[in-house]
Design a protein around this motif. Structure first.
Motif, PDB file in Angstrom:
ATOM      1  N   VAL A  54      10.133 -24.478   4.996  1.00 15.43           N
ATOM      2  CA  VAL A  54       9.767 -23.115   5.374  1.00 15.43           C
ATOM      3  C   VAL A  54       8.279 -22.961   5.100  1.00 15.43           C
ATOM      4  CG1 VAL A  54      10.174 -20.673   4.967  1.00 15.43           C
ATOM      5  CG2 VAL A  54      12.072 -22.293   4.789  1.00 15.43           C
ATOM      6  N   PRO A  55       7.443 -23.013   6.117  1.00 15.99           N
ATOM      7  CA  PRO A  55       5.993 -22.979   5.884  1.00 15.99           C
ATOM      8  C   PRO A  55       5.540 -21.634   5.328  1.00 15.99           C
ATOM      9  CG  PRO A  55       6.506 -23.780   8.098  1.00 15.99           C
ATOM     10  CD  PRO A  55       7.772 -23.195   7.536  1.00 15.99           C
ATOM     11  N   PRO A  56       4.496 -21.646   4.519  1.00 15.45           N
ATOM     12  CA  PRO A  56       3.936 -20.397   3.999  1.00 15.45           C
ATOM     13  C   PRO A  56       3.152 -19.684   5.090  1.00 15.45           C
ATOM     14  CG  PRO A  56       2.590 -22.248   3.310  1.00 15.45           C
ATOM     15  CD  PRO A  56       3.778 -22.832   4.018  1.00 15.45           C
ATOM     16  N   PRO A  57       2.715 -18.451   4.825  1.00 15.98           N
ATOM     17  CA  PRO A  57       1.910 -17.745   5.825  1.00 15.98           C
ATOM     18  C   PRO A  57       0.528 -18.366   5.937  1.00 15.98           C
ATOM     19  CG  PRO A  57       1.939 -16.515   3.779  1.00 15.98           C
ATOM     20  CD  PRO A  57       2.908 -17.651   3.596  1.00 15.98           C
ATOM     21  N   VAL A  58      -0.048 -18.274   7.112  1.00 14.34           N
ATOM     22  CA  VAL A  58      -1.403 -18.782   7.275  1.00 14.34           C
ATOM     23  C   VAL A  58      -2.400 -17.857   6.593  1.00 14.34           C
ATOM     24  CG1 VAL A  58      -1.922 -17.596   9.465  1.00 14.34           C
ATOM     25  CG2 VAL A  58      -2.970 -19.814   8.966  1.00 14.34           C
ATOM     26  N   LYS A  59      -1.982 -16.608   6.363  1.00 15.35           N
ATOM     27  CA  LYS A  59      -2.839 -15.629   5.689  1.00 15.35           C
ATOM     28  C   LYS A  59      -1.960 -14.726   4.839  1.00 15.35           C
ATOM     29  CE  LYS A  59      -6.405 -12.137   6.681  1.00 15.35           C
ATOM     30  NZ  LYS A  59      -7.139 -11.416   7.753  1.00 15.35           N
ATOM     31  N   ASP A  60      -2.409 -14.431   3.640  1.00 13.15           N
ATOM     32  CA  ASP A  60      -1.637 -13.583   2.735  1.00 13.15           C
ATOM     33  C   ASP A  60      -1.655 -12.125   3.213  1.00 13.15           C
ATOM     34  OD1 ASP A  60      -0.105 -12.911   0.531  1.00 13.15           O
ATOM     35  OD2 ASP A  60      -1.392 -13.962  -0.900  1.00 13.15           O
ATOM     36  N   ILE A  61      -0.750 -11.334   2.661  1.00 10.43           N
ATOM     37  CA  ILE A  61      -0.701  -9.900   2.955  1.00 10.43           C
ATOM     38  C   ILE A  61      -1.046  -9.137   1.680  1.00 10.43           C
ATOM     39  CG2 ILE A  61       0.680  -7.971   3.788  1.00 10.43           C
ATOM     40  CD1 ILE A  61       2.553  -9.904   5.106  1.00 10.43           C
ATOM     41  N   ARG A  62      -2.031  -8.279   1.771  1.00  6.03           N
ATOM     42  CA  ARG A  62      -2.385  -7.411   0.641  1.00  6.03           C
ATOM     43  C   ARG A  62      -1.425  -6.226   0.655  1.00  6.03           C
ATOM     44  NH1 ARG A  62      -4.767  -8.189  -4.165  1.00  6.03           N
ATOM     45  NH2 ARG A  62      -5.794  -6.311  -4.950  1.00  6.03           N
ATOM     46  N   MET A  63      -0.634  -6.072  -0.417  1.00  8.12           N
ATOM     47  CA  MET A  63       0.412  -5.057  -0.447  1.00  8.12           C
ATOM     48  C   MET A  63       0.160  -4.043  -1.557  1.00  8.12           C
ATOM     49  SD  MET A  63       2.663  -5.969   1.911  1.00  8.12           S
ATOM     50  CE  MET A  63       4.259  -5.315   1.484  1.00  8.12           C
ATOM     51  N   ARG A  64       0.538  -2.794  -1.268  1.00  7.41           N
ATOM     52  CA  ARG A  64       0.548  -1.770  -2.314  1.00  7.41           C
ATOM     53  C   ARG A  64       1.987  -1.621  -2.784  1.00  7.41           C
ATOM     54  NH1 ARG A  64      -1.855   1.753  -5.184  1.00  7.41           N
ATOM     55  NH2 ARG A  64      -3.860   1.052  -4.400  1.00  7.41           N
ATOM     56  N   VAL A  65       2.166  -1.783  -4.082  1.00  9.12           N
ATOM     57  CA  VAL A  65       3.495  -1.720  -4.688  1.00  9.12           C
ATOM     58  C   VAL A  65       3.571  -0.453  -5.539  1.00  9.12           C
ATOM     59  CG1 VAL A  65       5.182  -2.899  -6.128  1.00  9.12           C
ATOM     60  CG2 VAL A  65       3.571  -4.232  -4.755  1.00  9.12           C
ATOM     61  N   THR A  66       4.547   0.401  -5.262  1.00  6.45           N
ATOM     62  CA  THR A  66       4.726   1.635  -6.027  1.00  6.45           C
ATOM     63  C   THR A  66       6.186   1.764  -6.433  1.00  6.45           C
ATOM     64  OG1 THR A  66       5.056   2.864  -3.964  1.00  6.45           O
ATOM     65  CG2 THR A  66       2.837   2.866  -4.891  1.00  6.45           C
ATOM     66  N   ALA A  67       6.415   2.368  -7.588  1.00  3.95           N
ATOM     67  CA  ALA A  67       7.782   2.611  -8.045  1.00  3.95           C
ATOM     68  C   ALA A  67       8.440   3.635  -7.126  1.00  3.95           C
ATOM     69  CB  ALA A  67       7.776   3.107  -9.482  1.00  3.95           C
ATOM     70  N   ARG A  68       9.705   3.430  -6.806  1.00  2.00           N
ATOM     71  CA  ARG A  68      10.433   4.366  -5.952  1.00  2.00           C
ATOM     72  C   ARG A  68      10.605   5.708  -6.656  1.00  2.00           C
ATOM     73  NH1 ARG A  68      15.999   2.119  -4.455  1.00  2.00           N
ATOM     74  NH2 ARG A  68      16.032   3.973  -3.132  1.00  2.00           N
ATOM     75  N   LYS A  69      10.598   6.751  -5.889  1.00  2.00           N
ATOM     76  CA  LYS A  69      10.798   8.072  -6.457  1.00  2.00           C
ATOM     77  C   LYS A  69      12.178   8.150  -7.096  1.00  2.00           C
ATOM     78  CE  LYS A  69       7.718  10.581  -3.316  1.00  2.00           C
ATOM     79  NZ  LYS A  69       7.610  11.645  -2.284  1.00  2.00           N
TER      80      LYS A  69
ATOM     81  N   MET B 160       7.134  -1.199  -0.938  1.00  2.00           N
ATOM     82  CA  MET B 160       6.022  -2.103  -0.647  1.00  2.00           C
ATOM     83  C   MET B 160       5.507  -1.814   0.754  1.00  2.00           C
ATOM     84  SD  MET B 160       6.859  -5.916  -2.096  1.00  2.00           S
ATOM     85  CE  MET B 160       7.211  -6.220  -3.825  1.00  2.00           C
ATOM     86  N   THR B 161       4.218  -1.528   0.832  1.00  2.00           N
ATOM     87  CA  THR B 161       3.583  -1.280   2.125  1.00  2.00           C
ATOM     88  C   THR B 161       2.247  -2.017   2.171  1.00  2.00           C
ATOM     89  OG1 THR B 161       2.577   0.734   1.234  1.00  2.00           O
ATOM     90  CG2 THR B 161       4.647   0.980   2.441  1.00  2.00           C
ATOM     91  N   PRO B 162       1.808  -2.429   3.351  1.00  2.00           N
ATOM     92  CA  PRO B 162       0.496  -3.081   3.446  1.00  2.00           C
ATOM     93  C   PRO B 162      -0.593  -2.152   2.930  1.00  2.00           C
ATOM     94  CG  PRO B 162       1.746  -3.418   5.460  1.00  2.00           C
ATOM     95  CD  PRO B 162       2.507  -2.410   4.650  1.00  2.00           C
ATOM     96  N   ALA B 163      -1.564  -2.732   2.244  1.00  2.00           N
ATOM     97  CA  ALA B 163      -2.625  -1.927   1.633  1.00  2.00           C
ATOM     98  C   ALA B 163      -3.387  -1.122   2.677  1.00  2.00           C
ATOM     99  CB  ALA B 163      -3.576  -2.823   0.850  1.00  2.00           C
ATOM    100  N   ASP B 164      -3.507  -1.669   3.895  1.00  2.00           N
ATOM    101  CA  ASP B 164      -4.229  -0.942   4.945  1.00  2.00           C
ATOM    102  C   ASP B 164      -3.317  -0.036   5.760  1.00  2.00           C
ATOM    103  OD1 ASP B 164      -2.776  -2.733   6.446  1.00  2.00           O
ATOM    104  OD2 ASP B 164      -4.504  -3.740   7.343  1.00  2.00           O
ATOM    105  N   GLY B 165      -2.039   0.041   5.384  1.00  2.00           N
ATOM    106  CA  GLY B 165      -1.107   0.949   6.040  1.00  2.00           C
ATOM    107  C   GLY B 165      -0.471   0.419   7.307  1.00  2.00           C
ATOM    108  N   LYS B 166      -0.820  -0.785   7.731  1.00  2.00           N
ATOM    109  CA  LYS B 166      -0.296  -1.312   8.992  1.00  2.00           C
ATOM    110  C   LYS B 166       0.382  -2.663   8.752  1.00  2.00           C
ATOM    111  CE  LYS B 166      -4.067   0.796  11.672  1.00  2.00           C
ATOM    112  NZ  LYS B 166      -5.217   0.532  12.578  1.00  2.00           N
ATOM    113  N   TRP B 167       1.619  -2.770   9.243  1.00  2.00           N
ATOM    114  CA  TRP B 167       2.331  -4.044   9.125  1.00  2.00           C
ATOM    115  C   TRP B 167       1.827  -5.024  10.179  1.00  2.00           C
ATOM    116  CZ3 TRP B 167       4.996  -6.491   5.658  1.00  2.00           C
ATOM    117  CH2 TRP B 167       5.676  -5.777   4.666  1.00  2.00           C
TER     118      TRP B 167
END
Length: 904
Positions: free
Chosen positions: A866-881, A845-852
């Motif tokens: 446990v409060p939620p994030p103030v803003k969601d994170i767009r993530m790219r999900v790929t199967a592991r090699k 899992m990595t951020p869609a824009d490439g930057k954490w």
């Protein structure tokens, strides 16, 4: 052997329904139209002539049509007002759905369709925006993607209908949602397509006139309108909609980039014929939108069919359909009010957000606590905050009539604005105000004086333990009594049942004591909790499996995905016999304005008006729960819901069971969902930690080879859940450290009579005690010099201590403590650690824009411990090699719910 055909049913046989029917009958080779429904006799007469002779079975009832054997997909072309209900019903019946635009003229109802669809990822659900299937628009999009015009920055698009003198559009305006929702919705969708589906709206403004249809005004509509939408990132869209064109249909679009522009149909024409006569040179225009986009509708039908048959993907996601309605509704509102509407970068209307800053009551906690009846999940400060704030806004005279400071009380933190300074701080910062003061004034306990009330803020683990020990004098019960009638919408009879021996002082009887015992027994490590955990993880795996779509992976909004998956899986673990509960709970909990609505419901300030949407959502959920109990759904549910039902029946609360149950279901989710989100963020944003956790999880993975139905071999890997605690200590430590760092709860008590706390501090009756968790979690004397930072190995070190008894039991506040220690802590720990293990082993899992960019948490306003994030994170999900072709499962060997967790 001929290839299989998709068996399609059609709902609605009006203007568009007839066309869809003929498309699927005559122009979609891989589909077979087998059924159609409409309650309208005129439409049925048409269908008897044009559809029935070709094998189409006709129905007056949509629900009856759904029961037809073999039906696989539904095309919805009925009245807009029933689009959403029919789509959700079809999804619940396990049918693919193609729904005419819009999903609804209401944003929340549109979102409920998306929620229902996302609960069934195996189904194809699409909203039909026909221009996305038009050859010219597709060519323009392809050229834009190739960089032909550089970055697109301006879009000008119009939908202009030929004038209809019959008055159809005037009558239709009562149901259409207005010219922007009806006509410009296509142009809005084009803007989202060309600018990117995730683009955020900054502002909208609109204006319009009624040139030929003045009666449209009584329906808050116009026959000509202009709308301007500004997006974050420096992009803008201009929309023109009209219903008075004289020559014909004029739909055109201009996409302007930094290096050029593209236009589509800027010179409309019906065909390639040019007319030269005594009047000069001219072309004819298409008379209707269908003449312009007929081929696009046919393409839409064929591509939808292919996707349903597993021969392709849908060309568009469903989320954009909601965004288009949201923008259309905002433009329509601006058209009517004349006001410009602004939004922040996460999509909230700015004026609403500013208004809600003064409504910082923690809403989810109120519902959770009141329904849990006699226990807290670490967020009770929200209730105390409400009570304190209401008391503080009494007339100034109440201050002088209130109790005077006693020198034996904890030291006073003075306020810059006499008498009301702390009230202002609470209104501005919510529960975070206690954290702010505790950091600024590192005292074991201090006093806040407000108008006629005391708030004692306790930060010392020793004093917190003393508060918890004296549970009868320093009680939680008054909060339950105050909140119950508002949260559950019940009268005196139900409140009397709740209050009867609510603190157990007269012995082990009463609704609250018995409910509490039943819940603690059901949620303690046992066969009962093992069953709940296995059920939850089995359902959750369906959502995890859905992440493998596409060779290049897929993008998700991480918090939204977690929230949806945990909502459905946890609901099924508690009560598995009602197909709609998960969908309804998702709609109820995940509404953008849920917290503000529940705040007004809790305060009882005309909630049917001030919190109309939340009020209506609660009604729907209560109706579903009532049906659940009426059908004896609890008999096949968990021991938890059985115990609560038995207590309700025993103490005469059978008729209130559905109302009391809302909070329990939400309570299961309120902290687990954001905790799981933060666990994933902390693990995947730290490559070394990710590698180490993967290494230890490998030790509990069982691998074997199984035969497939076709006779080939497949690799199956199972994560043995019962070994997570013993063999994955780093994962467990990371989970607990996430709780320590991310917990921002405030536990509360009511001082029922004058008392001495730990023989040191005098506490006055009718005061409120607040015990914020974060200051305790960052004490260097307890957690070491790095207490302010995230250390995933912290709890490993604590485990290795020779004398673990030195760790103060009240120093970990995530699960509350004492008599109100959260009974769900074992369930939460098992489900979160097991879910994290599966995702860690299967995906990158990595951020869609490439930057954490780890988001901040939602300060003060949110109820969960446990409060939620103030803003969601767009993530790219790929199967592991190396994981290609591997089937993953959970292995349930032995007890899967026994996890030792720190608690207060």
């Amino acid at each position: 052997m001929s290839p299989p055909k998709l068996k399609v049913g059609l709902a609605g046989l009006g203007r568009m329904g007839k066309r869809h029917g003929l498309h699927f009958l005559n122009h979609t080779p891989r589909a077979s139209l087998v059924a159609a429904s409409t309650p309208d006799e005129t439409e049925l007469a048409w269908a008897k002539e044009h559809l029935e002779p070709f094998g189409v079975t006709l129905y007056k009832s949509f629900e009856e049509m759904l029961k037809q054997d073999g039906l696989q997909a539904i095309v919805i072309a009925s009245a807009t007002s029933v689009h959403a209900d029919q789509a959700i019903t079809a999804i619940a019946a396990n049918k693919h759905v193609l729904c005419e635009k819009p999903l609804s003229t209401n944003v929340e109802i549109s979102q409920s369709v998306v929620d229902a669809a996302e609960l069934c990822p195996h189904l194809k659900v699409m909203c039909g925006f026909s221009r996305r299937f038009d050859a010219s628009y597709r060519d323009a999009f392809k050229k834009m993607q190739a960089g032909l015009i550089g970055t697109p920055t301006v879009i000008r698009s119009q939908t202009c209908d030929k004038f209809d003198p019959s008055g159809f559009f005037v009558a239709y305006a009562q149901l259409s949602g207005g010219i922007f929702v009806d006509c410009s919705i296509h142009d809005i969708d084009l803007a989202l397509w060309f600018f990117g589906q995730n683009i955020k709206v900054k502002s909208v403004v609109a204006s319009g006139i009624t040139a030929l249809g003045p009666t449209l005004r009584k329906h808050n509509d116009r026959d000509n309108a202009i709308g301007i939408v500004e997006f974050y990132g420096g992009r803008i869209a201009y929309f023109f909609a009209s219903r008075m064109m004289a020559a014909g249909q004029e739909d055109s679009t201009e996409i302007i980039g930094v290096e050029g522009k593209l236009t589509v149909n800027m010179q409309p024409q019906a065909n390639l014929v040019n007319i030269y006569d005594k009047g000069g040179f001219r072309r004819e225009l298409p008379a209707t939108y269908y003449e312009r986009f007929g081929e696009a509708f046919i393409t839409e039908a064929n591509e939808f069919t292919a996707a349903c048959l597993g021969e392709g993907e849908l060309p568009m996601g469903l989320r954009g359909a909601v965004q288009a309605v949201r923008i259309g509704c905002a433009l329509q509102e601006s058209l009517v009010t004349g006001q410009k509407i602004w939004f922040d970068e996460i999509g909230e209307r700015l004026e609403r957000a500013q208004l809600y800053n003064s409504r910082l009551l923690s809403s989810n906690t109120l519902l959770d606590i009141a329904a849990m009846l006699d226990m807290e999940t670490g967020t009770i400060g929200a209730i105390a905050f409400t009570v304190t704030t209401i008391a503080a806004i009494l007339p100034l005279a109440s201050y002088f009539l209130g109790p005077k400071y006693d020198p034996r009380e904890p030291p006073v933190i003075h306020q810059k604005i006499p008498h009301i300074g702390h009230v202002v701080g609470l209104l501005q910062y919510g529960l975070s105000y206690f954290e702010f003061l505790s950091t600024k004034h590192p005292l074991p306990v201090f006093t806040l004086q407000t108008l006629g009330k005391r708030i004692y803020v306790v930060n010392s683990p020793d004093l917190i333990a003393a508060v918890q020990k004296d549970a009868k004098v320093l009680s939680f019960s008054p909060f339950v009594s105050w909140m119950s009638p508002r949260i559950f919408d019940v009268g005196e009879e139900a409140v009397a049942i709740i209050k009867e021996n609510m603190d157990g002082a007269k012995g082990p009887y009463g609704l609250l004591p018995e409910t509490s015992r039943g819940m603690y027994n059901a949620l303690a490590p046992s066969d009962s909790l093992d069953w709940m955990t296995r059920t939850m993880l089995t359902k959750l795996q369906e959502y995890i499996d859905s992440l493998v779509a596409g060779k290049g992976g897929m993008e998700i909004d991480l918090y939204k995905w977690v929230r949806r998956a945990f909502t459905v899986a946890s609901t099924e673990a508690v009560s598995i016999d009602h197909p709609d509960l998960g969908r309804l709970l998702t709609f109820f909990v995940n509404r953008r304005d849920f917290e503000s609505d529940i705040t007004m419901i809790a305060l009882g300030v005309a909630p049917s008006i001030t919190a109309r949407k939340g009020w209506q959502a609660r009604i729907k959920f209560i109706e579903a729960l009532t049906e659940y109990f009426d059908n004896n759904g609890q008999e096949t549910g968990s021991d938890l819901i059985k115990a609560r039902w038995a207590a309700n029946v025993k103490y005469g609360a059978r008729n209130y069971a559905a109302r009391f149950e809302i909070g329990d279901l939400i309570g299961v989710l309120i902290n687990a969902t954001p905790t799981f989100f933060w666990v994933l963020v902390h693990i995947f944003s730290r490559p070394d930690l990710l590698a180490d956790i993967r290494s230890e999880i490998c030790n509990i993975v069982d691998e074997r080879t199984e035969a497939t139905p076709s006779g080939t071999a497949k690799t199956v890997r199972s994560i043995i859940v019962s070994r997570l605690k013993q063999d994955c200590p780093l994962l467990h430590s990371t989970y607990q450290e996430t709780l320590r760092v991310q917990t921002h709860n405030t536990n509360s008590r009511w001082v029922t009579k004058d008392t001495m706390l730990a023989d040191q501090y005098f506490l006055k009756a009718d005061s409120v005690i607040q015990m914020p968790g974060y200051p305790v979690h960052t004490l260097s004397s307890v957690w070491g010099p790095d207490a302010q930072s995230f250390n995933p190995h912290r709890f490993l070190k604590l485990e290795k201590k020779k004398d673990k008894s030195k760790q103060h039991p009240a120093s970990f506040r995530s699960f509350g403590g004492g008599a109100t220690l959260c009974p769900g802590r074992h369930f939460a720990t098992a489900e979160i650690c097991a879910a994290a293990a599966m995702l860690v082993m299967r995906f990158d899992m990595t951020p869609a824009d490439g930057k954490w960019k780890v988001p901040d948490y939602a300060h003060g306003k949110v109820a969960s411990a446990v409060p939620p994030p103030v803003k969601d994170i767009r993530m790219r999900v790929t199967a592991r090699k190396g994981m290609e072709g591997v089937e993953w499962r959970y292995g349930f060997e032995g007890s899967v719910s026994k996890f030792d967790v720190f608690s207060g």
